[in-house]
Motif scaffolding. Structure first.
Motif, PDB file in Angstrom:
ATOM      1  N   VAL A 117       0.836  -1.211   0.000  1.00  0.00           N
ATOM      2  CA  VAL A 117       0.000   0.000   0.000  1.00  0.00           C
ATOM      3  C   VAL A 117       0.868   1.257   0.000  1.00  0.00           C
ATOM      4  N   LYS A 118       1.938   1.241   0.781  1.00  0.00           N
ATOM      5  CA  LYS A 118       2.831   2.397   0.845  1.00  0.00           C
ATOM      6  C   LYS A 118       3.485   2.649  -0.513  1.00  0.00           C
ATOM      7  N   ALA A 119       3.962   1.581  -1.153  1.00  0.00           N
ATOM      8  CA  ALA A 119       4.606   1.724  -2.466  1.00  0.00           C
ATOM      9  C   ALA A 119       3.598   2.155  -3.525  1.00  0.00           C
ATOM     10  N   THR A 120       2.415   1.550  -3.497  1.00  0.00           N
ATOM     11  CA  THR A 120       1.383   1.874  -4.484  1.00  0.00           C
ATOM     12  C   THR A 120       0.962   3.340  -4.379  1.00  0.00           C
ATOM     13  N   THR A 121       0.778   3.810  -3.163  1.00  0.00           N
ATOM     14  CA  THR A 121       0.385   5.212  -2.951  1.00  0.00           C
ATOM     15  C   THR A 121       1.468   6.163  -3.441  1.00  0.00           C
ATOM     16  N   ARG A 127       2.576   9.148 -10.632  1.00  0.00           N
ATOM     17  CA  ARG A 127       2.161   8.556 -11.909  1.00  0.00           C
ATOM     18  C   ARG A 127       3.221   7.612 -12.469  1.00  0.00           C
ATOM     19  N   ILE A 128       3.676   6.732 -11.610  1.00  0.00           N
ATOM     20  CA  ILE A 128       4.595   5.666 -12.009  1.00  0.00           C
ATOM     21  C   ILE A 128       3.761   4.404 -12.217  1.00  0.00           C
ATOM     22  N   GLY A 129       3.729   3.893 -13.441  1.00  0.00           N
ATOM     23  CA  GLY A 129       2.926   2.710 -13.733  1.00  0.00           C
ATOM     24  C   GLY A 129       3.436   1.483 -12.996  1.00  0.00           C
ATOM     25  N   ALA A 130       2.506   0.661 -12.497  1.00  0.00           N
ATOM     26  CA  ALA A 130       2.894  -0.532 -11.759  1.00  0.00           C
ATOM     27  C   ALA A 130       1.853  -1.628 -11.949  1.00  0.00           C
ATOM     28  N   LEU A 131       2.311  -2.880 -11.811  1.00  0.00           N
ATOM     29  CA  LEU A 131       1.445  -4.047 -11.952  1.00  0.00           C
ATOM     30  C   LEU A 131       1.943  -5.111 -10.967  1.00  0.00           C
ATOM     31  N   LEU A 158      11.781  -1.531  -2.413  1.00  0.00           N
ATOM     32  CA  LEU A 158      12.116  -2.422  -3.519  1.00  0.00           C
ATOM     33  C   LEU A 158      11.050  -2.362  -4.607  1.00  0.00           C
ATOM     34  N   LEU A 159       9.775  -2.350  -4.219  1.00  0.00           N
ATOM     35  CA  LEU A 159       8.701  -2.271  -5.203  1.00  0.00           C
ATOM     36  C   LEU A 159       8.782  -0.981  -6.015  1.00  0.00           C
ATOM     37  N   ILE A 160       9.029   0.125  -5.337  1.00  0.00           N
ATOM     38  CA  ILE A 160       9.145   1.413  -6.032  1.00  0.00           C
ATOM     39  C   ILE A 160      10.314   1.384  -6.999  1.00  0.00           C
ATOM     40  N   ASN A 161      11.438   0.854  -6.558  1.00  0.00           N
ATOM     41  CA  ASN A 161      12.640   0.819  -7.392  1.00  0.00           C
ATOM     42  C   ASN A 161      12.441  -0.039  -8.640  1.00  0.00           C
ATOM     43  N   ILE A 162      11.688  -1.129  -8.496  1.00  0.00           N
ATOM     44  CA  ILE A 162      11.442  -2.010  -9.641  1.00  0.00           C
ATOM     45  C   ILE A 162      10.686  -1.279 -10.747  1.00  0.00           C
TER      46      ILE A 162
END
Length: 273
Positions: A117-121, A127-131, A158-162
């Protein structure tokens, strides 16, 4: 002097304990191989056993002979085929995790949900696309194998960096399994549904597509709008707030052993794209 009724009661208790222990061990073994290719092999073995039983019942001698030989010499083949799963089970038993796995899973998932949730927010605001796909009961190994192995603890950093644009792993999906990031840059099947909104791009179609063939939960962050969406059972729920995302993840992953019908019930008619 011990009466016959006491002896029968002891035998009954002993039999019940014996059956419960065997059932629990079988359950734990199933949990170890869940989500692996061994599940498909286990289905094949079940078919062979059923054919053997029917051939014996119907007195099909040639077929019964072939099935008997397959079962007789299949024990060694099973040991060879299931070697990775057996080794993993023995390692867990040696670390004392074989019978305490459930006690750890809930805490691991709570920490994972917080990180996701923290990374997604963070990514939505920029506006960084993620899946991100989260495995539940249906294994995602065939999709994990299409990506780059990570096998790392779930952290927001790590999720943000990916998913930072123009990095080697940003294009594709992150797949989470057993409380770990198993792989990144994974390919997911695209949905071919004609009812999907035209404004949704490839990420959203992939999220819907994988939810049509598995029971996983997939989170999407739109690169164009920064909107957060989640897919499950072939449906997409859009424009989620941080609180609502947390609630849905807890409902459909943290408490996946409970009823998960609330996702449809709570969102009927709302933001369904």
């Amino acid at each position: 002097m011990v009466s016959w009724s006491e002896i029968n009661l002891l035998d009954l208790l002993r039999s019940v304990v014996d059956i419960l222990l065997v059932t629990y061990v079988i359950y734990k073994l199933i949990m170890v191989i869940r989500g692996t290719k061994a599940v498909q092999l286990l289905k094949g073995i079940t078919v062979i056993v059923v054919v053997w039983f029917l051939s014996s019942l119907l007195q099909l001698k040639t077929l019964n002979f072939i099935m008997t030989q397959a079962i007789t010499y299949g024990v060694l083949a099973i040991i060879i085929i299931f070697q990775p799963e057996l080794r993993r089970a023995l390692e867990q038993l040696g670390r004392g995790r074989f019978f305490s796995r459930e006690l750890q899973e809930e805490e691991i998932r709570k920490q994972a949900i917080e990180a996701i949730v923290k990374a997604t927010t963070y990514m939505a605001k920029r506006r960084i696309g993620a899946l991100i796909s989260i495995e539940r009961e249906t294994g995602l190994n065939e999709y994990i194998e299409t990506g780059i192995p990570i096998e790392a603890q779930i952290t927001s950093q790590l999720l943000i960096n990916i998913f930072i644009p123009n990095t080697p792993l940003h294009d594709g999906a992150v797949i989470i399994k057993d409380g770990e990031i198993k792989a990144a840059a994974c390919y997911l099947p695209l949905s071919e549904s004609p009812f999907i909104s035209k404004e949704l791009g490839t990420r959203h179609r992939a999220a819907i597509g994988v939810s049509e063939v598995t029971d996983c939960v997939t989170i999407v962050v739109s690169e164009e709008t920064g909107a957060i969406s989640i897919t499950k059972n072939g449906e997409i729920y859009r424009n989620l707030t941080e609180e609502r995302l947390t609630e849905l993840l807890e409902l459909n992953w943290l408490n996946q052993t409970k009823s998960v019908s609330g996702l449809r019930w709570n969102w009927r008619g709302k933001n369904n794209g």
